[in-house]
Write a protein that holds these residues in place. Structure first.
Motif, mmCIF file in Angstrom:
data_model
loop_
_atom_site.group_PDB
_atom_site.id
_atom_site.type_symbol
_atom_site.label_atom_id
_atom_site.label_comp_id
_atom_site.label_asym_id
_atom_site.label_seq_id
_atom_site.Cartn_x
_atom_site.Cartn_y
_atom_site.Cartn_z
ATOM 1 N N TRP A 119 -8.923 -2.226 1.870
ATOM 2 C CA TRP A 119 -9.106 -1.366 2.611
ATOM 3 C C TRP A 119 -9.511 0.045 2.264
ATOM 4 O O TRP A 119 -10.301 0.573 3.423
ATOM 5 C CB TRP A 119 -7.901 -1.298 3.249
ATOM 6 C CG TRP A 119 -6.377 -0.156 2.543
ATOM 7 C CD1 TRP A 119 -5.871 -0.736 1.472
ATOM 8 C CD2 TRP A 119 -6.342 0.938 3.328
ATOM 9 N NE1 TRP A 119 -5.156 0.006 0.613
ATOM 10 C CE2 TRP A 119 -5.710 1.232 1.720
ATOM 11 C CE3 TRP A 119 -6.583 1.591 3.377
ATOM 12 C CZ2 TRP A 119 -4.564 2.036 1.296
ATOM 13 C CZ3 TRP A 119 -6.247 3.391 3.508
ATOM 14 C CH2 TRP A 119 -4.858 3.595 2.761
ATOM 15 N N TRP A 140 -2.800 -5.745 0.595
ATOM 16 C CA TRP A 140 -3.380 -4.298 0.425
ATOM 17 C C TRP A 140 -3.791 -4.007 -0.707
ATOM 18 O O TRP A 140 -3.227 -4.431 -1.318
ATOM 19 C CB TRP A 140 -2.813 -3.039 1.315
ATOM 20 C CG TRP A 140 -2.583 -3.324 2.982
ATOM 21 C CD1 TRP A 140 -1.407 -3.191 3.174
ATOM 22 C CD2 TRP A 140 -3.358 -3.824 3.982
ATOM 23 N NE1 TRP A 140 -1.165 -3.055 4.248
ATOM 24 C CE2 TRP A 140 -2.512 -3.404 4.330
ATOM 25 C CE3 TRP A 140 -4.321 -3.360 3.629
ATOM 26 C CZ2 TRP A 140 -2.735 -3.439 5.887
ATOM 27 C CZ3 TRP A 140 -5.298 -4.182 5.363
ATOM 28 C CH2 TRP A 140 -4.256 -3.462 6.402
ATOM 29 N N TYR A 194 -11.555 0.678 10.903
ATOM 30 C CA TYR A 194 -10.544 0.998 10.850
ATOM 31 C C TYR A 194 -10.788 2.027 12.358
ATOM 32 O O TYR A 194 -11.296 2.959 13.022
ATOM 33 C CB TYR A 194 -9.981 2.798 10.060
ATOM 34 C CG TYR A 194 -9.057 1.387 8.818
ATOM 35 C CD1 TYR A 194 -9.161 0.200 8.249
ATOM 36 C CD2 TYR A 194 -7.719 3.043 8.391
ATOM 37 C CE1 TYR A 194 -8.479 0.124 7.152
ATOM 38 C CE2 TYR A 194 -6.721 2.095 7.658
ATOM 39 C CZ TYR A 194 -7.776 0.713 7.129
ATOM 40 O OH TYR A 194 -6.383 0.389 6.137
ATOM 41 N N TRP A 251 -4.342 0.638 13.587
ATOM 42 C CA TRP A 251 -2.777 1.763 13.460
ATOM 43 C C TRP A 251 -2.856 2.197 14.820
ATOM 44 O O TRP A 251 -3.513 2.801 15.580
ATOM 45 C CB TRP A 251 -3.207 2.687 12.561
ATOM 46 C CG TRP A 251 -3.493 1.745 10.969
ATOM 47 C CD1 TRP A 251 -5.274 1.560 10.296
ATOM 48 C CD2 TRP A 251 -2.276 1.491 10.112
ATOM 49 N NE1 TRP A 251 -4.827 1.126 9.292
ATOM 50 C CE2 TRP A 251 -3.641 0.156 9.339
ATOM 51 C CE3 TRP A 251 -1.340 0.762 10.198
ATOM 52 C CZ2 TRP A 251 -2.649 -0.429 8.275
ATOM 53 C CZ3 TRP A 251 -0.633 -0.608 9.462
ATOM 54 C CH2 TRP A 251 -1.805 -1.108 8.111
ATOM 55 N N ASP A 254 0.871 -1.096 -0.001
ATOM 56 C CA ASP A 254 0.095 0.146 0.357
ATOM 57 C C ASP A 254 1.065 1.068 0.005
ATOM 58 O O ASP A 254 2.536 1.116 0.324
ATOM 59 C CB ASP A 254 -0.727 -0.360 1.190
ATOM 60 C CG ASP A 254 0.054 -0.062 2.119
ATOM 61 O OD1 ASP A 254 0.823 -1.453 2.281
ATOM 62 O OD2 ASP A 254 -0.808 0.755 3.379
ATOM 63 N N GLU A 255 -0.143 2.263 -0.572
ATOM 64 C CA GLU A 255 0.921 3.250 -0.126
ATOM 65 C C GLU A 255 2.512 3.570 -0.935
ATOM 66 O O GLU A 255 2.953 4.045 -0.044
ATOM 67 C CB GLU A 255 0.768 3.956 1.039
ATOM 68 C CG GLU A 255 -0.927 4.199 1.356
ATOM 69 C CD GLU A 255 -0.956 5.248 2.653
ATOM 70 O OE1 GLU A 255 -2.344 5.349 2.707
ATOM 71 O OE2 GLU A 255 -0.147 4.122 4.125
HETATM 72 C C1 ACM Z 1 -3.143 1.320 4.657
HETATM 73 O O1 ACM Z 1 -3.957 1.644 5.306
HETATM 74 N N1 ACM Z 1 -2.552 1.913 3.562
HETATM 75 C C2 ACM Z 1 -3.885 0.249 4.821
#
Ligand code: ACM
Length: 534
Positions: A396, A379, A421, A471, A329-330
């Protein structure tokens, strides 16, 4: 389900929730038939098992009874028993299923596997008075209301993710997190082990990952936008021995642990130790102290692939499950765009752009992991450039990626940020400890329906389950983690376990209220915001 079965199910649920408080079971079983009377656990009681695979559950039951009552039931091997508590084999049931019958004379848990028996035991414990979860002697009589419960999960994957990269959590904290998951029949612990802000797993071949990448100079104080720092180093990592200990512990509670090793983004901590794996060897990087997405990412150098294959080889040896999460991801493409090396590689491989370069990256890792007999999980970004058929996708950014993956015949775990989340606020930020943002009350988690209208019945079979993610940018310790996780993890548990037809938030809330004394005995630091919310 046939109409008549539906009507019986609703009648049972209505009877359960109206008449008695004692059936506050979470997640709600598939069917529950209450009846008059109770079974009482008395001194001299025996616990019988018909097969050795039930002994972990029998031992757990005995130890909990001992703590509360002061007497120790004897465990006996037997073919059958007319009194006491018996765990018996029923090969007609599914692997996670159980049948629990409580009558005034005896309690019977039938299961095909040790796991099914363990879930039957979790239900049995929830039927007992709250002190059963404690470590103290109690005068409370251990009564269990009579009933017949037949139960099996709706989905095979019921997961929670904990990010230990942003903040390190001790082995004991991880075990406690696992203990609570097991009570609610969650079966997958996704351990997010690497981040820009910290690498947490010992890799013998690359010692700098623990001496350098596991420690950051300081952490953010307050919200990211405040741009303040605490000036205190933060670090920690798990030795391979500790990892094995956690995996064995989770296995004893029938929980599979999926490790996540992030790539090619979220890897600044790696680059702080091994800068040659990134944009160039000259840039001096530190383990990141600021939250957010980093532009410093791994580059598709041959040396990077060697590094990752070495790391994954050690990781795969530690985790017996079939899936290895590789992040994906990202990953900002700024540095790849500016790099002569990356641009030349794009040309050489005949790729269109940096996005195709990322998919080349992921596919190489996918091929490596698959060649070792394991599968990748990533992801939803990993879908963007084509992956091997056995790769699983974790959706996600809403459910879109998951829907697309299922249509492409990939298995999918739904973990949409808008529903699961759990770093988002669960009540008014004014009354809450600092969180990432957003608003995700318990009712919203509960309202998630994994059966999506975009999918045909055949495609929907690829949705193997759901997961909530914690997170930890703003979650620096275990009590705080529990506060963010509970009771929202109970909504996750019910949505992933209980039949779609029985879903009812009011009924769930009522059972949750009834279950609060047990959560108090367990000393779960849970949020009570749901009590004053619709
Ligand atoms: C994510 O929240 N970057 C998987």
């Amino acid at each position: 389900m046939k109409n008549i079965q539906l009507i019986i199910l609703f009648m049972c649920i209505a009877w359960t929730s109206n008449a008695q408080n004692a059936y506050n079971i979470i997640p709600l079983p598939k069917s529950l038939m209450p009846s008059e009377g109770t079974f009482v656990i008395k001194k001299g009681i025996s616990v019988y098992i018909t097969s050795y695979e039930f002994s972990p559950s029998a031992n757990m039951l005995v130890s909990q009874i001992k703590h509360v009552s002061g007497f120790v039931p004897t465990i006996k091997i037997a073919k059958s028993a007319s009194s006491g508590i018996i765990f018996s084999k029923n090969d007609a049931l599914g692997d996670e299923a159980y049948r629990l019958q409580v009558s005034s004379k005896r309690v019977e848990i039938q299961a095909k596997t040790g796991k099914g028996a363990f879930y039957g035991l979790q239900t049995l414990l929830q039927l007992m008075p709250a002190p059963i979860y404690g470590n103290e002697l109690s005068a409370v009589e251990l009564t269990i209301p009579n009933c017949l419960i037949e139960d099996a999960p709706r989905f095979s994957y019921r997961g929670l993710m904990l990010d230990v990269g942003r903040y390190y959590f001790s082995v004991d904290a991880i075990k406690r997190y696992i203990d609570l998951m097991a009570i609610y029949k969650l079966n997958t612990f996704h351990w997010h082990l690497t981040e820009d802000q910290g690498w947490r797993i010992e890799i013998k071949k690359y010692p700098l990952l623990t001496s350098i990448s596991s420690v950051r100079k300081e952490s953010m104080l307050g919200h990211r936008r405040d741009q303040k720092y605490d000036g205190k180093p933060h670090g920690g990592f798990y030795t391979q021995e500790q990892i094995k200990e956690v995996v064995a512990y989770a296995t004893s509670k029938y929980i599979n642990v999926i490790p996540e090793i992030e790539m090619p983004g979220h890897s600044t901590a790696v680059l702080a130790a091994y800068p040659q794996l990134g944009s160039n060897g000259d840039k001096i990087l530190q383990v990141k102290t600021k939250w957010g997405i980093s532009e410093d990412v791994l580059f598709p150098h041959e040396e990077t692939f060697t590094f990752l294959e070495d790391v994954l080889t050690e990781v795969m040896a530690l985790f017996p499950g079939q899936y290895i999460h590789i992040g994906g991801d990202e990953c900002p493409k700024t540095q790849w765009k500016e790099s002569r090396f990356c641009q030349d590689l794009i040309k050489k491989l005949g790729l269109k752009d940096e996005h195709e370069l990322q998919s080349y990256f992921i596919r190489r890792i996918d091929k490596f992991v698959s060649s070792k007999g394991k599968k990748i999980l990533g992801w939803d970004e990993i879908l963007e450039g084509g992956i091997s058929p056995n790769a699983m996708v974790m959706s996600w950014r809403g459910t879109k990626g998951g829907v697309e993956a299922a249509k492409q015949n990939h298995d999918v775990v739904m973990s949409p940020n808008s529903y699961f989340y759990i770093d988002y606020y669960q009540a008014d930020p004014k009354t809450e400890p600092l969180a990432f943002g957003g608003f995700l009350p318990l009712s919203k988690c509960y309202s998630f329906e994994p059966d999506l209208p975009e999918l045909t019945a055949e495609e929907a079979k690829h949705v193997v389950g759901i997961q909530a993610n914690l997170w930890t940018e703003y979650v620096s310790n275990l009590p705080y983690a529990e506060y963010m996780t509970y009771p929202r993890a109970l909504a996750l548990s019910e949505v992933s376990w209980s039949p779609k037809e029985s879903k009812n938030y009011e009924d769930f809330k009522k059972r949750l209220k009834g279950h609060m004394p047990s959560m108090d005995t367990l000393k779960i630091n849970y949020s009570k915001a749901f009590l004053s919310q619709p």
